[in-house]
Structures are given as C-alpha cells and as structure tokens.
Design a protein around this motif. Sequence first.
Motif, PDB file in Angstrom:
ATOM      1  N   ARG A 296      82.184 104.601 -82.551  1.00 32.27           N
ATOM      2  CA  ARG A 296      82.917 103.379 -82.209  1.00 32.27           C
ATOM      3  C   ARG A 296      83.930 103.653 -81.102  1.00 32.27           C
ATOM      4  NH1 ARG A 296      85.557 102.704 -86.714  1.00 32.27           N
ATOM      5  NH2 ARG A 296      83.763 101.764 -87.771  1.00 32.27           N
ATOM      6  N   GLU A 297      84.619 104.784 -81.172  1.00 28.81           N
ATOM      7  CA  GLU A 297      85.598 105.131 -80.138  1.00 28.81           C
ATOM      8  C   GLU A 297      84.919 105.303 -78.780  1.00 28.81           C
ATOM      9  OE1 GLU A 297      88.991 107.571 -82.668  1.00 28.81           O
ATOM     10  OE2 GLU A 297      87.070 108.546 -82.256  1.00 28.81           O
ATOM     11  N   GLN A 298      83.753 105.934 -78.759  1.00 24.96           N
ATOM     12  CA  GLN A 298      83.020 106.068 -77.508  1.00 24.96           C
ATOM     13  C   GLN A 298      82.638 104.690 -76.963  1.00 24.96           C
ATOM     14  OE1 GLN A 298      78.832 107.730 -75.618  1.00 24.96           O
ATOM     15  NE2 GLN A 298      79.424 108.524 -77.613  1.00 24.96           N
ATOM     16  N   GLY A 299      82.118 103.826 -77.847  1.00 20.99           N
ATOM     17  CA  GLY A 299      81.718 102.485 -77.431  1.00 20.99           C
ATOM     18  C   GLY A 299      82.874 101.654 -76.927  1.00 20.99           C
ATOM     19  N   GLN A 300      84.014 101.746 -77.597  1.00 20.57           N
ATOM     20  CA  GLN A 300      85.193 100.996 -77.163  1.00 20.57           C
ATOM     21  C   GLN A 300      85.663 101.458 -75.793  1.00 20.57           C
ATOM     22  OE1 GLN A 300      87.698 101.886 -80.530  1.00 20.57           O
ATOM     23  NE2 GLN A 300      87.192  99.967 -81.600  1.00 20.57           N
ATOM     24  N   TYR A 301      85.598 102.769 -75.572  1.00 18.23           N
ATOM     25  CA  TYR A 301      86.016 103.281 -74.268  1.00 18.23           C
ATOM     26  C   TYR A 301      85.079 102.784 -73.165  1.00 18.23           C
ATOM     27  CZ  TYR A 301      87.304 106.125 -70.363  1.00 18.23           C
ATOM     28  OH  TYR A 301      87.712 106.502 -69.111  1.00 18.23           O
ATOM     29  N   VAL A 302      83.767 102.902 -73.365  1.00 14.01           N
ATOM     30  CA  VAL A 302      82.807 102.476 -72.343  1.00 14.01           C
ATOM     31  C   VAL A 302      82.967 100.985 -72.057  1.00 14.01           C
ATOM     32  CG1 VAL A 302      80.353 102.185 -71.835  1.00 14.01           C
ATOM     33  CG2 VAL A 302      81.167 104.330 -72.828  1.00 14.01           C
TER      34      VAL A 302
ATOM     35  N   GLY B 290      85.266  97.067 -67.703  1.00 12.05           N
ATOM     36  CA  GLY B 290      86.193  96.065 -67.192  1.00 12.05           C
ATOM     37  C   GLY B 290      85.691  94.640 -67.230  1.00 12.05           C
ATOM     38  N   GLY B 291      84.963  94.281 -68.253  1.00 10.29           N
ATOM     39  CA  GLY B 291      84.466  92.917 -68.369  1.00 10.29           C
ATOM     40  C   GLY B 291      83.069  92.716 -67.820  1.00 10.29           C
ATOM     41  N   THR B 292      82.525  93.706 -67.123  1.00 11.43           N
ATOM     42  CA  THR B 292      81.145  93.616 -66.638  1.00 11.43           C
ATOM     43  C   THR B 292      80.180  93.777 -67.809  1.00 11.43           C
ATOM     44  OG1 THR B 292      81.779  94.579 -64.511  1.00 11.43           O
ATOM     45  CG2 THR B 292      79.437  94.643 -65.082  1.00 11.43           C
ATOM     46  N   ALA B 293      79.158  92.982 -67.875  1.00  9.93           N
ATOM     47  CA  ALA B 293      78.193  93.070 -68.970  1.00  9.93           C
ATOM     48  C   ALA B 293      77.469  94.415 -68.920  1.00  9.93           C
ATOM     49  CB  ALA B 293      77.177  91.936 -68.864  1.00  9.93           C
ATOM     50  N   PRO B 294      77.322  95.087 -70.048  1.00  6.26           N
ATOM     51  CA  PRO B 294      76.672  96.400 -70.039  1.00  6.26           C
ATOM     52  C   PRO B 294      75.183  96.318 -69.770  1.00  6.26           C
ATOM     53  CG  PRO B 294      77.150  95.705 -72.292  1.00  6.26           C
ATOM     54  CD  PRO B 294      77.803  94.700 -71.388  1.00  6.26           C
TER      55      PRO B 294
ATOM     56  N   ARG C 299      76.588 107.674 -85.370  1.00  8.39           N
ATOM     57  CA  ARG C 299      77.153 107.594 -84.023  1.00  8.39           C
ATOM     58  C   ARG C 299      76.525 106.449 -83.230  1.00  8.39           C
ATOM     59  NH1 ARG C 299      77.716 113.995 -82.153  1.00  8.39           N
ATOM     60  NH2 ARG C 299      79.090 114.591 -83.883  1.00  8.39           N
ATOM     61  N   HIS C 300      75.224 106.303 -83.342  1.00  7.13           N
ATOM     62  CA  HIS C 300      74.516 105.215 -82.654  1.00  7.13           C
ATOM     63  C   HIS C 300      75.069 103.864 -83.091  1.00  7.13           C
ATOM     64  CE1 HIS C 300      70.824 103.204 -81.021  1.00  7.13           C
ATOM     65  NE2 HIS C 300      71.073 102.366 -82.008  1.00  7.13           N
ATOM     66  N   ASN C 301      75.142 103.661 -84.402  1.00 11.12           N
ATOM     67  CA  ASN C 301      75.630 102.380 -84.912  1.00 11.12           C
ATOM     68  C   ASN C 301      77.088 102.152 -84.559  1.00 11.12           C
ATOM     69  OD1 ASN C 301      73.098 102.011 -86.000  1.00 11.12           O
ATOM     70  ND2 ASN C 301      73.695 102.504 -88.093  1.00 11.12           N
TER      71      ASN C 301
ATOM     72  N   GLY D  87      81.303  99.460 -81.241  1.00 10.93           N
ATOM     73  CA  GLY D  87      82.422  99.562 -80.312  1.00 10.93           C
ATOM     74  C   GLY D  87      82.205  98.830 -79.008  1.00 10.93           C
ATOM     75  N   ILE D  88      80.979  98.831 -78.501  1.00 12.07           N
ATOM     76  CA  ILE D  88      80.698  98.166 -77.231  1.00 12.07           C
ATOM     77  C   ILE D  88      80.345  96.696 -77.430  1.00 12.07           C
ATOM     78  CG2 ILE D  88      78.203  98.617 -77.066  1.00 12.07           C
ATOM     79  CD1 ILE D  88      78.702  99.393 -74.108  1.00 12.07           C
ATOM     80  N   GLY D  89      80.084  96.315 -78.696  1.00 14.38           N
ATOM     81  CA  GLY D  89      79.821  94.910 -79.002  1.00 14.38           C
ATOM     82  C   GLY D  89      78.384  94.482 -78.846  1.00 14.38           C
ATOM     83  N   LEU D  90      77.438  95.389 -79.150  1.00 13.13           N
ATOM     84  CA  LEU D  90      76.012  95.064 -79.075  1.00 13.13           C
ATOM     85  C   LEU D  90      75.336  95.348 -80.410  1.00 13.13           C
ATOM     86  CD1 LEU D  90      75.148  96.730 -75.626  1.00 13.13           C
ATOM     87  CD2 LEU D  90      75.581  94.297 -76.055  1.00 13.13           C
ATOM     88  N   LYS D  91      74.093  94.894 -80.527  1.00 11.79           N
ATOM     89  CA  LYS D  91      73.272  95.203 -81.690  1.00 11.79           C
ATOM     90  C   LYS D  91      71.949  95.766 -81.214  1.00 11.79           C
ATOM     91  CE  LYS D  91      75.248  91.697 -84.763  1.00 11.79           C
ATOM     92  NZ  LYS D  91      74.958  90.536 -85.652  1.00 11.79           N
ATOM     93  N   ASP D  92      71.296  96.550 -82.086  1.00 11.96           N
ATOM     94  CA  ASP D  92      69.975  97.066 -81.747  1.00 11.96           C
ATOM     95  C   ASP D  92      69.050  95.903 -81.378  1.00 11.96           C
ATOM     96  OD1 ASP D  92      69.946  99.909 -81.879  1.00 11.96           O
ATOM     97  OD2 ASP D  92      70.117  99.797 -84.056  1.00 11.96           O
ATOM     98  N   GLY D  93      68.262  96.102 -80.331  1.00 14.02           N
ATOM     99  CA  GLY D  93      67.356  95.063 -79.875  1.00 14.02           C
ATOM    100  C   GLY D  93      67.948  94.149 -78.828  1.00 14.02           C
ATOM    101  N   ASP D  94      69.249  94.274 -78.564  1.00 12.61           N
ATOM    102  CA  ASP D  94      69.884  93.441 -77.535  1.00 12.61           C
ATOM    103  C   ASP D  94      69.265  93.770 -76.175  1.00 12.61           C
ATOM    104  OD1 ASP D  94      71.889  92.542 -75.508  1.00 12.61           O
ATOM    105  OD2 ASP D  94      73.040  92.028 -77.299  1.00 12.61           O
ATOM    106  N   PRO D  95      68.960  92.763 -75.373  1.00 10.28           N
ATOM    107  CA  PRO D  95      68.373  93.024 -74.051  1.00 10.28           C
ATOM    108  C   PRO D  95      69.293  93.820 -73.126  1.00 10.28           C
ATOM    109  CG  PRO D  95      68.907  90.692 -74.332  1.00 10.28           C
ATOM    110  CD  PRO D  95      69.021  91.322 -75.674  1.00 10.28           C
ATOM    111  N   ALA D  96      70.564  93.907 -73.459  1.00 12.50           N
ATOM    112  CA  ALA D  96      71.481  94.727 -72.660  1.00 12.50           C
ATOM    113  C   ALA D  96      71.155  96.211 -72.773  1.00 12.50           C
ATOM    114  CB  ALA D  96      72.924  94.477 -73.088  1.00 12.50           C
ATOM    115  N   ILE D  97      70.396  96.591 -73.819  1.00  9.40           N
ATOM    116  CA  ILE D  97      69.963  97.983 -73.966  1.00  9.40           C
ATOM    117  C   ILE D  97      68.692  98.147 -73.147  1.00  9.40           C
ATOM    118  CG2 ILE D  97      69.282  99.804 -75.576  1.00  9.40           C
ATOM    119  CD1 ILE D  97      70.817  98.268 -77.750  1.00  9.40           C
TER     120      ILE D  97
END
Length: 341
Positions: free
Chosen positions: A154-160, A165-169, A186-188, A193-203
């Motif tokens: 979660r800490e890694q995700g929050q940092y990324v 800076g508001g840009t969509a991942p 760690r994956h979950n 932290g980054i605000g995504l879920k598995d299967g999100d097209p942002a991945i």
Amino acid sequence: MRRLGQRSLLCLLAAAALAVTTSGCTVERHWGGSTGAGSGGKAKVGLVTKTNTNPYFVELRNAASAAAQAQGADFVALAGQFDGDNDGQVRAIENLMQQGATTILITPNSSTGVLDAIDRARKAGILVIALDTATDPATAVDATYATDNVAAGREQGQYVKAALGGTAPKLLMIDGTAGSTVDTYRHNGFLEGIGLKDGDPAIVGREPANGDQSIAQQKVENLLQRSTDINAVYTMNEPTARGAFAALQARGLTTQVVMGSIDGGCQGVENVRDGQYAATVMQFPRKMAEEGVTAAVEYAKTGKKPSGFIDTGSVVITDKPMPGVPSQNTEWGLQNCWGTK
C-alpha cells in the motif's frame, strides 16, 4: 573475513550428513547438548530460506547466525535452490528434524507448499516460526515475524499515485512467485494504495518474475513489445526493479515512468539515490531474524512459545518525498538499511 576453505568444508560435511542433494547449505555450528525444549538446554536453531542468493535472504541468514552466536545457540542454515523450490525446503525441514532441531525458522517458498512438513515438525515438539513470509493458514506455524506486506504494498502504491500527480496510471505489474503470501499481499496492497483493482484497464500488463532480476528484465522487455504507453511500474522486490529498470533503460523510457519497489537493502537504497527507481519500501529482516532466534532460545530454556503475527515494520525511502506519504531519504536509508526499527 572467515576462512573460506574451512567454511566450505563444514558445509560439504554437513550436506553429506544431512543428505541434502538439492538445497544450498550454510552451517554455522554443529548440534550438541540437550535436545529437550524447556529443559534449560542449548537451543538448536535451523533456518530454512527460499534461496541462498537473494541478498535479502543472505542478510536474514547472517543476522540469524550472529544472533544465535551471541545467545549461545547452535545454528544451521539451509535453503532451496530457487524461489519456489518447495521440495528443497521440505527436505531441509525433514533433515533438521532428524538432527534434533528445537526450533525451525522458515521463509516458506509457498504459503501452502510446505505445510505437511511443518505440521510433522510441530507434532514432534519443534517450535516453528515463519520469517518474512506468512503461511496460509497463519496458524500452520506457531508465530510469524514479518513485514505487514499489505501495508508495504500500500505504501508503494500511495507513493506512485502521489508521484503521478493526478495523471491516470498506465501500469505494468511485475509480481513475485504465484502462491506466495508475500506476492499476493504486496500486489493487493499496491493496488489499494494506487486506487485500482485487478482487471482494471489501467493495468497495461502483468507478469510474474519469481523475484529474479534477469527474469524480470525479460518479462518487462516482452511487455514493452506490446506497448510502451506506460507511466508506472510496480515491482515486487528490488532485484525485480533492477531488471525492470534495465528493460526500460534500453527503450529510453526511464524518465516517463514512476517505479517503486520493496525491500530496502543497501543496494536498493543506492538504486533509489541513483535514480533507477523513485522509491523503495524498507523492511527490517535483521529484526525478524533476531527476534526469531530470541524466541528459539527462550523455548529451549522454558518451553514458552511465541504466537500470532509480529509486524517488524516498514518505511518508504525516497529522495523525492510526496505530500501525504511519510518517508525517509536515502541518507537515512543507507544508515539503516535492513537494520532495526
């Protein structure tokens, strides 16, 4: 530095005695004295790590060895040949049982792959403590000393997320070993932290690399053949991050990507300082090892067992701090890498 010839000979002799043909071997002392837990005798501590090559597990082994020597315990360290070598770890547990270990400390390759062997050890009266990696169920061992890996992810995700800076991942995820609780947690945690879920097209892509640098480089190279339209990379550990960096650098993509990692070894902190990745989440394996050995010594003396999950902490290390993400800089990181928290 210790005499290499003597150390190598001890390892070969111990390996022959234990009939370990596919596990690495590090022998710090031979067994001796009373074997009865709670009898006040000497603790006989066996450590079983995932590999003998990953710097993280080398540090954990060295810290456990030093703690055993300081507390007057006998110590033997064995390991699988590679991350995921469940059979090698099972053989190591069985051999430690035969040699009269009073406590076995283990970083299980799989959360479930060594449970039968652990169960046999516990039924034989051996204290079994997981270090770094939890079993599934957690009650398969007496206690676990480890990083809260969901929190670290979660800490890694929050940092990324903050660094974007508001840009969509547009995210690549380089995972560890399938079936490991460390990998899953760690994956979950990162996705949370980054605000995504598995299967999100942002991945954009996701591949396992078994914590290995060369595999990670190859997997990222393959993913980049499909798309270079990325701005973020999750890596399960620092060898993975170094492999990902090599692949990104070859494509000239390092400046457009925010990459984070987890481990906090001295080399990893140097990687952050040198700009290979933006941040790493430091763990404290020395603390895991030291507290595990202390519990083993107490068990040999009094029969008292630890229980439950003991969180040994984590800290974000970066020279580019982000609002809302507590962190330390690389100067602090190099002074404390893998130390005590």
